[in-house]
Design a protein around this motif. Structure first.
Motif, mmCIF file in Angstrom:
data_model
loop_
_atom_site.group_PDB
_atom_site.id
_atom_site.type_symbol
_atom_site.label_atom_id
_atom_site.label_comp_id
_atom_site.label_asym_id
_atom_site.label_seq_id
_atom_site.Cartn_x
_atom_site.Cartn_y
_atom_site.Cartn_z
ATOM 1 N N PRO A 98 0.715 -1.229 -0.047
ATOM 2 C CA PRO A 98 -0.019 0.013 0.149
ATOM 3 C C PRO A 98 0.976 1.257 0.191
ATOM 4 C CG PRO A 98 0.230 -1.013 2.170
ATOM 5 C CD PRO A 98 0.887 -1.733 1.362
ATOM 6 N N THR A 99 0.684 2.381 -0.780
ATOM 7 C CA THR A 99 1.293 3.527 -0.869
ATOM 8 C C THR A 99 0.128 4.508 -1.106
ATOM 9 O OG1 THR A 99 3.346 2.528 -2.086
ATOM 10 C CG2 THR A 99 2.592 4.936 -2.395
ATOM 11 N N LEU A 100 0.377 5.582 -0.222
ATOM 12 C CA LEU A 100 -0.403 6.735 -0.329
ATOM 13 C C LEU A 100 0.140 7.891 -1.108
ATOM 14 C CD1 LEU A 100 -3.281 7.556 1.160
ATOM 15 C CD2 LEU A 100 -1.916 8.573 2.895
ATOM 16 N N LEU A 101 -0.484 8.562 -1.819
ATOM 17 C CA LEU A 101 -0.074 9.646 -2.713
ATOM 18 C C LEU A 101 -0.447 10.984 -2.070
ATOM 19 C CD1 LEU A 101 -0.768 8.206 -6.329
ATOM 20 C CD2 LEU A 101 1.457 7.859 -4.766
ATOM 21 N N ILE A 102 0.256 11.716 -1.829
ATOM 22 C CA ILE A 102 -0.060 13.405 -1.138
ATOM 23 C C ILE A 102 0.678 14.303 -1.935
ATOM 24 C CG2 ILE A 102 -0.024 14.733 0.844
ATOM 25 C CD1 ILE A 102 0.553 12.052 2.499
ATOM 26 N N ILE A 103 -0.594 15.225 -2.573
ATOM 27 C CA ILE A 103 0.111 16.251 -3.486
ATOM 28 C C ILE A 103 -0.561 17.496 -3.161
ATOM 29 C CG2 ILE A 103 -0.204 16.950 -6.051
ATOM 30 C CD1 ILE A 103 -1.051 13.791 -6.446
ATOM 31 N N GLY A 104 0.404 18.372 -2.905
ATOM 32 C CA GLY A 104 0.117 19.736 -2.661
ATOM 33 C C GLY A 104 1.036 20.840 -1.795
ATOM 34 N N GLN A 105 0.829 21.907 -1.576
ATOM 35 C CA GLN A 105 1.843 22.807 -0.974
ATOM 36 C C GLN A 105 2.160 22.316 0.379
ATOM 37 O OE1 GLN A 105 3.794 24.936 -2.830
ATOM 38 N NE2 GLN A 105 2.393 24.240 -4.494
ATOM 39 N N VAL A 106 1.487 21.656 1.185
ATOM 40 C CA VAL A 106 1.619 21.409 2.478
ATOM 41 C C VAL A 106 2.527 20.368 2.569
ATOM 42 C CG1 VAL A 106 -0.237 19.304 2.545
ATOM 43 C CG2 VAL A 106 0.289 20.751 4.670
ATOM 44 N N VAL A 107 2.894 19.742 1.400
ATOM 45 C CA VAL A 107 4.124 18.545 1.296
ATOM 46 C C VAL A 107 5.569 19.228 1.691
ATOM 47 C CG1 VAL A 107 5.406 17.023 -0.017
ATOM 48 C CG2 VAL A 107 2.946 17.047 -0.052
ATOM 49 N N ALA A 108 5.497 20.531 1.182
ATOM 50 C CA ALA A 108 6.820 21.254 1.172
ATOM 51 C C ALA A 108 7.075 21.780 2.780
ATOM 52 C CB ALA A 108 6.602 22.785 0.388
ATOM 53 N N LEU A 109 6.274 21.533 3.531
ATOM 54 C CA LEU A 109 6.251 21.666 5.092
ATOM 55 C C LEU A 109 7.285 20.937 5.762
ATOM 56 C CD1 LEU A 109 2.993 23.198 6.076
ATOM 57 C CD2 LEU A 109 5.015 24.575 5.364
ATOM 58 N N SER A 110 7.345 19.614 4.994
ATOM 59 C CA SER A 110 8.307 18.467 5.739
ATOM 60 C C SER A 110 9.590 18.941 5.609
ATOM 61 C CB SER A 110 7.762 17.103 4.904
ATOM 62 O OG SER A 110 8.607 16.120 5.378
ATOM 63 N N LYS A 111 10.056 18.546 6.647
ATOM 64 C CA LYS A 111 11.388 18.536 6.803
ATOM 65 C C LYS A 111 12.195 17.772 5.886
ATOM 66 C CE LYS A 111 12.028 19.878 11.695
ATOM 67 N NZ LYS A 111 11.964 19.530 13.037
ATOM 68 N N LYS A 112 11.690 16.509 5.437
ATOM 69 C CA LYS A 112 12.144 15.542 4.595
ATOM 70 C C LYS A 112 12.132 16.320 3.075
ATOM 71 C CE LYS A 112 11.981 11.287 7.002
ATOM 72 N NZ LYS A 112 13.039 11.673 7.591
ATOM 73 N N TRP A 113 10.961 17.064 2.878
ATOM 74 C CA TRP A 113 10.857 17.694 1.413
ATOM 75 C C TRP A 113 12.272 18.729 1.477
ATOM 76 C CZ3 TRP A 113 8.838 17.693 -3.102
ATOM 77 C CH2 TRP A 113 8.593 19.121 -3.929
ATOM 78 N N GLN A 114 12.595 19.359 2.612
ATOM 79 C CA GLN A 114 13.516 20.280 2.467
ATOM 80 C C GLN A 114 14.777 19.498 1.930
ATOM 81 O OE1 GLN A 114 12.835 22.647 6.085
ATOM 82 N NE2 GLN A 114 10.880 23.125 5.353
ATOM 83 N N GLN A 115 15.079 18.244 2.821
ATOM 84 C CA GLN A 115 16.351 17.495 2.643
ATOM 85 C C GLN A 115 16.217 16.945 1.170
ATOM 86 O OE1 GLN A 115 16.312 13.973 4.907
ATOM 87 N NE2 GLN A 115 17.567 12.975 3.751
ATOM 88 N N PHE A 116 15.025 16.721 0.728
ATOM 89 C CA PHE A 116 15.056 16.252 -0.827
ATOM 90 C C PHE A 116 15.371 17.395 -1.691
ATOM 91 C CE2 PHE A 116 12.268 17.043 -4.461
ATOM 92 C CZ PHE A 116 12.662 16.291 -5.244
ATOM 93 N N MET A 117 14.892 18.585 -1.673
ATOM 94 C CA MET A 117 15.268 19.743 -2.172
ATOM 95 C C MET A 117 16.815 19.987 -2.248
ATOM 96 S SD MET A 117 12.544 20.816 -3.922
ATOM 97 C CE MET A 117 12.987 22.275 -4.425
ATOM 98 N N ALA A 118 17.339 19.795 -0.941
ATOM 99 C CA ALA A 118 18.734 20.276 -0.736
ATOM 100 C C ALA A 118 19.785 18.941 -1.868
ATOM 101 C CB ALA A 118 19.021 20.280 0.702
ATOM 102 N N GLU A 119 19.133 18.026 -1.788
ATOM 103 C CA GLU A 119 19.830 16.925 -2.327
ATOM 104 C C GLU A 119 19.265 16.584 -3.711
ATOM 105 O OE1 GLU A 119 19.108 13.587 0.239
ATOM 106 O OE2 GLU A 119 20.584 14.369 1.737
ATOM 107 N N ALA A 120 18.551 17.441 -4.393
ATOM 108 C CA ALA A 120 17.750 17.050 -5.673
ATOM 109 C C ALA A 120 18.934 17.029 -6.783
ATOM 110 C CB ALA A 120 16.909 18.473 -6.207
#
Length: 133
Positions: A98-120
């Motif tokens: 099972p995998t849940l997909l979450i799409i929207g600006q709220v995803v960018a609030l995650s610290k892991k999103w910030q890590q992703f952006m830094a490592e993109a």
């Protein structure tokens, strides 16, 4: 799923439909809204089609998105991506249901999103973690 000033609503949508119906297109009519977080369950196998429909309805390609496999369980895996590359990144990661997909600006609030952006630049988009540790 919501956050003051970022997302004021959340919409849960199934990503699995009968093959003979128009439900797929109809379910996403009006779903694209910059103030709404989309949560799609049972959508992993239809992610490419979901992506086409959402982009056709105006979802910006730079919208933050995350796929969460086995959420809250040991071995949880998450894949962050801007929506334009989301289906490709999720497929490359080998996530399974099972995998849940979450799409929207709220995803960018995650610290892991910030890590992703830094490592993109290094193309590292999958973060695997054992939540029992």
């Amino acid at each position: 799923m919501t956050h003051r000033g970022v997302a004021t609503s959340v919409r849960y949508i199934t990503g699995h439909f009968r093959e003979d119906g128009d439900e797929f297109e109809d379910s996403f009519q009006g779903a694209v809204d910059k103030n709404t977080t989309l949560v799609i369950y049972m959508g992993l196998s239809n992610l490419s089609k979901l992506s086409e429909v959402l982009l056709r309805h105006g979802l910006p390609t730079d919208t933050p998105a995350v796929a969460v496999e086995r959420g809250t369980l040991p071995g949880q895996r998450i894949v962050f991506s801007e929506f334009g590359e989301f289906p490709q990144k999720v497929e490359e990661s080998g996530l399974t249901s099972p995998t849940l997909l979450i799409i929207g600006q709220v995803v960018a609030l995650s610290k892991k999103w910030q890590q992703f952006m830094a490592e993109a630049e290094t193309k590292r988009t999958t973060v695997t973690e054992d939540i029992t540790a």
